[in-house]
Design a protein around this motif. Structure first.
Motif, PDB file in Angstrom:
ATOM      1  N   LYS A 100      23.920  59.119  31.396  1.00 47.19           N
ATOM      2  CA  LYS A 100      23.236  59.570  32.632  1.00 47.19           C
ATOM      3  C   LYS A 100      24.207  59.934  33.739  1.00 47.19           C
ATOM      4  O   LYS A 100      23.910  60.781  34.571  1.00 47.19           O
ATOM      5  CB  LYS A 100      22.228  58.526  33.123  1.00 47.19           C
ATOM      6  CG  LYS A 100      22.729  57.105  33.180  1.00 47.19           C
ATOM      7  CD  LYS A 100      22.243  56.312  32.010  1.00 47.19           C
ATOM      8  CE  LYS A 100      23.103  55.082  31.837  1.00 47.19           C
ATOM      9  NZ  LYS A 100      22.672  54.224  30.767  1.00 47.19           N
ATOM     10  N   GLY A 155      16.531  48.731  32.939  1.00 43.73           N
ATOM     11  CA  GLY A 155      16.054  47.577  32.178  1.00 43.73           C
ATOM     12  C   GLY A 155      16.694  46.279  32.629  1.00 43.73           C
ATOM     13  O   GLY A 155      16.033  45.239  32.691  1.00 43.73           O
ATOM     14  N   THR A 156      17.995  46.335  32.952  1.00 43.54           N
ATOM     15  CA  THR A 156      18.708  45.110  33.325  1.00 43.54           C
ATOM     16  C   THR A 156      18.112  44.488  34.580  1.00 43.54           C
ATOM     17  O   THR A 156      17.820  43.285  34.621  1.00 43.54           O
ATOM     18  CB  THR A 156      20.201  45.443  33.559  1.00 43.54           C
ATOM     19  OG1 THR A 156      20.722  45.978  32.347  1.00 43.54           O
ATOM     20  CG2 THR A 156      20.993  44.223  33.979  1.00 43.54           C
ATOM     21  N   GLU A 185      25.125  47.741  31.839  1.00 43.97           N
ATOM     22  CA  GLU A 185      26.234  48.703  31.769  1.00 43.97           C
ATOM     23  C   GLU A 185      27.547  47.938  31.609  1.00 43.97           C
ATOM     24  O   GLU A 185      27.618  46.735  31.870  1.00 43.97           O
ATOM     25  CB  GLU A 185      26.287  49.511  33.071  1.00 43.97           C
ATOM     26  CG  GLU A 185      25.076  50.388  33.304  1.00 43.97           C
ATOM     27  CD  GLU A 185      24.903  51.439  32.222  1.00 43.97           C
ATOM     28  OE1 GLU A 185      25.776  52.290  32.057  1.00 43.97           O
ATOM     29  OE2 GLU A 185      23.875  51.395  31.529  1.00 43.97           O
TER      30      GLU A 185
HETATM   31  N1  HSE Z   1      22.036  49.476  31.821  1.00 42.38           N
HETATM   32  C1  HSE Z   1      20.940  50.351  31.587  1.00 42.38           C
HETATM   33  C2  HSE Z   1      19.647  49.591  31.856  1.00 42.38           C
HETATM   34  C3  HSE Z   1      20.979  50.841  30.171  1.00 42.38           C
HETATM   35  O1  HSE Z   1      19.710  48.369  32.006  1.00 42.38           O
HETATM   36  O2  HSE Z   1      18.587  50.191  31.964  1.00 42.38           O
HETATM   37  C4  HSE Z   1      20.064  51.956  29.874  1.00 42.38           C
HETATM   38  O3  HSE Z   1      20.322  53.063  30.674  1.00 42.38           O
END
Ligand code: HSE
Length: 408
Positions: A100, A155-156, A185
């Motif tokens: 991204k 998501g994190t 990430e």
């Molecule tokens: N680190 C990103 C998240 C991974 O947690 O959404 C997916 O883009």
């Protein structure tokens, strides 16, 4: 048969290799030809795999190989991904990516390069992991004008907030768990400071509104200042706290985009999107609201989108020009940081009499909130809010928290 390469054998790259090998027969049927992994680029070696012989540390083995027609870039980061992707497109290879940062910074340029060389540049995995949203926006919803997009795009942080809301887990413990599960990430600051979600709303807004929106024109706040006290006050107000990306068109045709924590009312569908799940609400003038929901991070969900894009490339050897947008400038973006929203405010050292600058407020109550005053205002723009917060300090108080309330 199409020969393909994967650049990067981390969480997503290894997932893509696994899917291409384990689902080879199904993929062949859907692509109308076999997709054979010829090379995998990584500086590390991976002995003991059924495909250990495919690894190379030399990018030239991929870009200079005329047999390789489709390349997946899943290394992450801007460099050398940008240089590698540019060279692959210029060499007439279709490229798919989950990156991204690359798409948010260089999307317009790489789409133009792909078009010039009659190949595809696809990036479904860059937003929402395994959730199909970019292709549906450019295909199934192509008859619509979009007015706004709102979503839980990371998501994190959604996992962390869910653990804080449901289990009263501390921020640090929840982040550690998210990292162990492979959601975060490489540098989790990109997640918790909102940068990852910022890149994703840039991609969604660029697709929706047709001009490239760059990350530096998106007002971005993360979740590091959210406390369990805020979570509890939000519950008292019938809300949960979610990190949202939001973009809309202003009356003068610019794009206002921001990423920030929001109080979301429990009757909003985004309020029930928990754990690592993401959801993106797209509003079209013909369809009204359309909601996309699924796993936004993790090895196989993200690899699913990468491999699906590789199948699309195989099916369109002459290049699939969508998604596409024009390059944009700072003038195409409005300052969403000052946009009017109702605000939740938590402060200490003041009484209800000191809050006149906020107008009519709804005071919230929480067991154990002694010495604090939390309230929700009517919709206020950024400048009015700053003046009101300054009046708290002038009255000898402290502002402990301030969060937007979703009004969409
Ligand atoms: N680190 C990103 C998240 C991974 O947690 O959404 C997916 O883009």
């Amino acid at each position: 048969m199409a020969k393909v390469a994967i650049m990067g054998h981390g969480v997503v790259g290894s997932g893509a290799a696994e899917l291409l090998i384990d689902h080879a027969a199904t993929i062949e049927k859907r692509a109308n030809e076999q997709l054979e992994v010829k090379r995998i680029l990584d500086l590390r070696s991976f002995p003991g795999l059924s495909y250990s012989d495919k690894f190379t540390t030399n990018f030239e083995d991929i870009v200079s190989d005329p047999e390789i027609t489709i390349v997946a870039e899943v290394m992450g980061g801007l460099h050398p991904a940008y240089e590698f992707v540019s060279r692959c497109l210029a060499a007439g290879k279709s490229v798919v990516t989950s990156n991204k940062e690359l798409v948010a910074m260089k999307g317009a340029e790489l789409l133009a390069l792909a078009k010039a060389h009659g190949v595809s540049f696809l990036f479904e995995a860059s937003v929402g992991g395994g959730i199909p949203v970019l292709h549906p926006m450019t295909q199934c919803l192509a008859a619509n004008s979009f007015s706004q997009i709102s979503g839980i795009l990371n998501g994190t942080t959604n996992f962390i907030l869910t653990k804080m809301i449901r289990e009263q887990m501390s921020f640090d413990d929840a982040l550690k768990l998210a990292q162990q599960l492979g959601y975060a990430e490489r540098n989790p600051a990109a997640d918790v400071e909102g940068l990852d979600a910022c890149r994703k709303i840039c991609i969604l807004a660029s697709i929706a509104f047709g001009k490239h929106i760059y990350p530096d024109s998106v007002h971005t706040e993360g979740i590091t200042k959210i406390t369990l006290a805020d979570v509890d006050y939000a519950a008292d107000y019938g809300c949960v706290i979610k990190l949202l990306g939001h973009a809309e068109q202003t009356a003068d045709g610019r794009t206002a985009a921001l990423v920030a924590p929001f109080l979301v009312r429990r009757d909003n569908p985004l309020s029930v999107v928990d754990d690592v799940f993401n959801a993106i609400m797209v509003t079209g003038d013909a369809t009204g609201d359309v909601l996309f929901y699924g796993k936004g991070a993790g090895k196989l969900p993200t690899a699913s989108a990468v491999v699906s894009d590789m199948i699309e490339c195989a099916k369109h050897p002459g290049g699939m020009i969508y998604p596409a947008w024009e390059d944009g400038t700072a003038a195409d973006a409005a300052d969403a940081g000052k946009q009017a929203f109702p605000r939740y405010v938590r402060c200490a050292g003041v009484s209800a009499d000191d809050l006149k600058a906020f107008g009519d407020v709804t005071v919230l109550h929480r067991d154990g909130g002694a010495g604090e005053l939390a309230f929700v205002t009517a919709s206020m723009d950024g400048d009015t809010l700053e003046t009101a917060l300054a009046s708290v300090v002038a009255a000898g108080g402290h502002v402990l928290g301030c969060i937007r309330v979703a009004a969409f």
